[in-house]
Design a protein around this motif. Sequence first.
Motif, PDB file in Angstrom:
ATOM      1  N   GLY A  74       0.799  -1.218   0.000  1.00  0.00           N
ATOM      2  CA  GLY A  74       0.000   0.000   0.000  1.00  0.00           C
ATOM      3  C   GLY A  74       0.830   1.266   0.000  1.00  0.00           C
ATOM      4  N   GLY A  75       2.024   1.208  -0.586  1.00  0.00           N
ATOM      5  CA  GLY A  75       2.895   2.379  -0.645  1.00  0.00           C
ATOM      6  C   GLY A  75       3.634   2.673   0.649  1.00  0.00           C
ATOM      7  N   ILE A  76       3.478   1.824   1.656  1.00  0.00           N
ATOM      8  CA  ILE A  76       4.143   2.032   2.946  1.00  0.00           C
ATOM      9  C   ILE A  76       5.239   0.988   3.119  1.00  0.00           C
ATOM     10  N   ALA A  77       6.455   1.460   3.391  1.00  0.00           N
ATOM     11  CA  ALA A  77       7.602   0.573   3.600  1.00  0.00           C
ATOM     12  C   ALA A  77       7.825   0.401   5.102  1.00  0.00           C
ATOM     13  N   THR A  78       7.946  -0.861   5.530  1.00  0.00           N
ATOM     14  CA  THR A  78       8.164  -1.182   6.932  1.00  0.00           C
ATOM     15  C   THR A  78       9.403  -2.059   7.059  1.00  0.00           C
ATOM     16  N   PRO A  79      10.371  -1.657   7.897  1.00  0.00           N
ATOM     17  CA  PRO A  79      11.550  -2.505   8.069  1.00  0.00           C
ATOM     18  C   PRO A  79      11.192  -3.801   8.802  1.00  0.00           C
ATOM     19  N   CYS A  80      11.890  -4.876   8.435  1.00  0.00           N
ATOM     20  CA  CYS A  80      11.661  -6.171   9.072  1.00  0.00           C
ATOM     21  C   CYS A  80      12.902  -7.034   8.907  1.00  0.00           C
ATOM     22  N   THR A  81      12.949  -8.109   9.669  1.00  0.00           N
ATOM     23  CA  THR A  81      14.028  -9.089   9.554  1.00  0.00           C
ATOM     24  C   THR A  81      13.467 -10.291   8.807  1.00  0.00           C
ATOM     25  N   VAL A  82      14.237 -10.787   7.831  1.00  0.00           N
ATOM     26  CA  VAL A  82      13.739 -11.828   6.937  1.00  0.00           C
ATOM     27  C   VAL A  82      14.714 -13.003   6.895  1.00  0.00           C
ATOM     28  N   GLU A 117       6.674  -8.272  13.622  1.00  0.00           N
ATOM     29  CA  GLU A 117       7.164  -7.148  12.819  1.00  0.00           C
ATOM     30  C   GLU A 117       6.167  -6.743  11.736  1.00  0.00           C
ATOM     31  N   ILE A 118       5.553  -7.723  11.094  1.00  0.00           N
ATOM     32  CA  ILE A 118       4.586  -7.468  10.010  1.00  0.00           C
ATOM     33  C   ILE A 118       3.320  -8.270  10.340  1.00  0.00           C
ATOM     34  N   PRO A 119       2.373  -7.675  11.068  1.00  0.00           N
ATOM     35  CA  PRO A 119       1.186  -8.430  11.472  1.00  0.00           C
ATOM     36  C   PRO A 119       0.241  -8.783  10.329  1.00  0.00           C
ATOM     37  N   ALA A 120       0.224  -7.966   9.278  1.00  0.00           N
ATOM     38  CA  ALA A 120      -0.665  -8.227   8.138  1.00  0.00           C
ATOM     39  C   ALA A 120       0.179  -8.367   6.887  1.00  0.00           C
ATOM     40  N   LEU A 121       0.248  -9.578   6.365  1.00  0.00           N
ATOM     41  CA  LEU A 121       1.041  -9.874   5.178  1.00  0.00           C
ATOM     42  C   LEU A 121       0.113 -10.518   4.164  1.00  0.00           C
ATOM     43  N   ALA A 122       0.256 -10.160   2.902  1.00  0.00           N
ATOM     44  CA  ALA A 122      -0.669 -10.678   1.890  1.00  0.00           C
ATOM     45  C   ALA A 122       0.071 -11.026   0.608  1.00  0.00           C
ATOM     46  N   GLY A 123      -0.580 -11.876  -0.205  1.00  0.00           N
ATOM     47  CA  GLY A 123      -0.052 -12.176  -1.530  1.00  0.00           C
ATOM     48  C   GLY A 123       0.077 -10.884  -2.324  1.00  0.00           C
ATOM     49  N   ASP A 124       1.075 -10.786  -3.168  1.00  0.00           N
ATOM     50  CA  ASP A 124       1.408  -9.620  -3.996  1.00  0.00           C
ATOM     51  C   ASP A 124       2.149  -8.516  -3.251  1.00  0.00           C
ATOM     52  N   ASP A 125       2.333  -8.627  -1.933  1.00  0.00           N
ATOM     53  CA  ASP A 125       3.192  -7.672  -1.234  1.00  0.00           C
ATOM     54  C   ASP A 125       4.624  -7.879  -1.734  1.00  0.00           C
ATOM     55  N   VAL A 126       5.455  -6.876  -1.546  1.00  0.00           N
ATOM     56  CA  VAL A 126       6.852  -6.954  -1.977  1.00  0.00           C
ATOM     57  C   VAL A 126       7.749  -6.860  -0.753  1.00  0.00           C
TER      58      VAL A 126
END
Length: 101
Positions: free
Chosen positions: A23-31, A60-69
Amino acid sequence: MPGAAAIEAVFVAFGKAGQHLAGGIATPCTVLVAAPDQFAEFGQTKLFCRSNHLEIRVSEIPALAGDDVVTVESISHRITAEPRLEDPDRMVWTCDAAVIS
């Protein structure tokens, strides 16, 4: 939760700094990035194919969906299927992904 400390230790030891974009918002996370070999059999033919899997903590990312980058080390991955919570404590997203750049 007993698994929380173990999950934290794995992400600290092996995780890579990443960025989740939705959604145009970048959130840092550990992968955690994995590229396990996948095999499929058709009769007596065995096919080899590469796959990409990402694991990201729900904390870190409570809502993750298909097509996210998700970008890790300047490589962008598009999540190709609905993320799954496969661990017993439901603390880690497991995602199938494709490299897009």
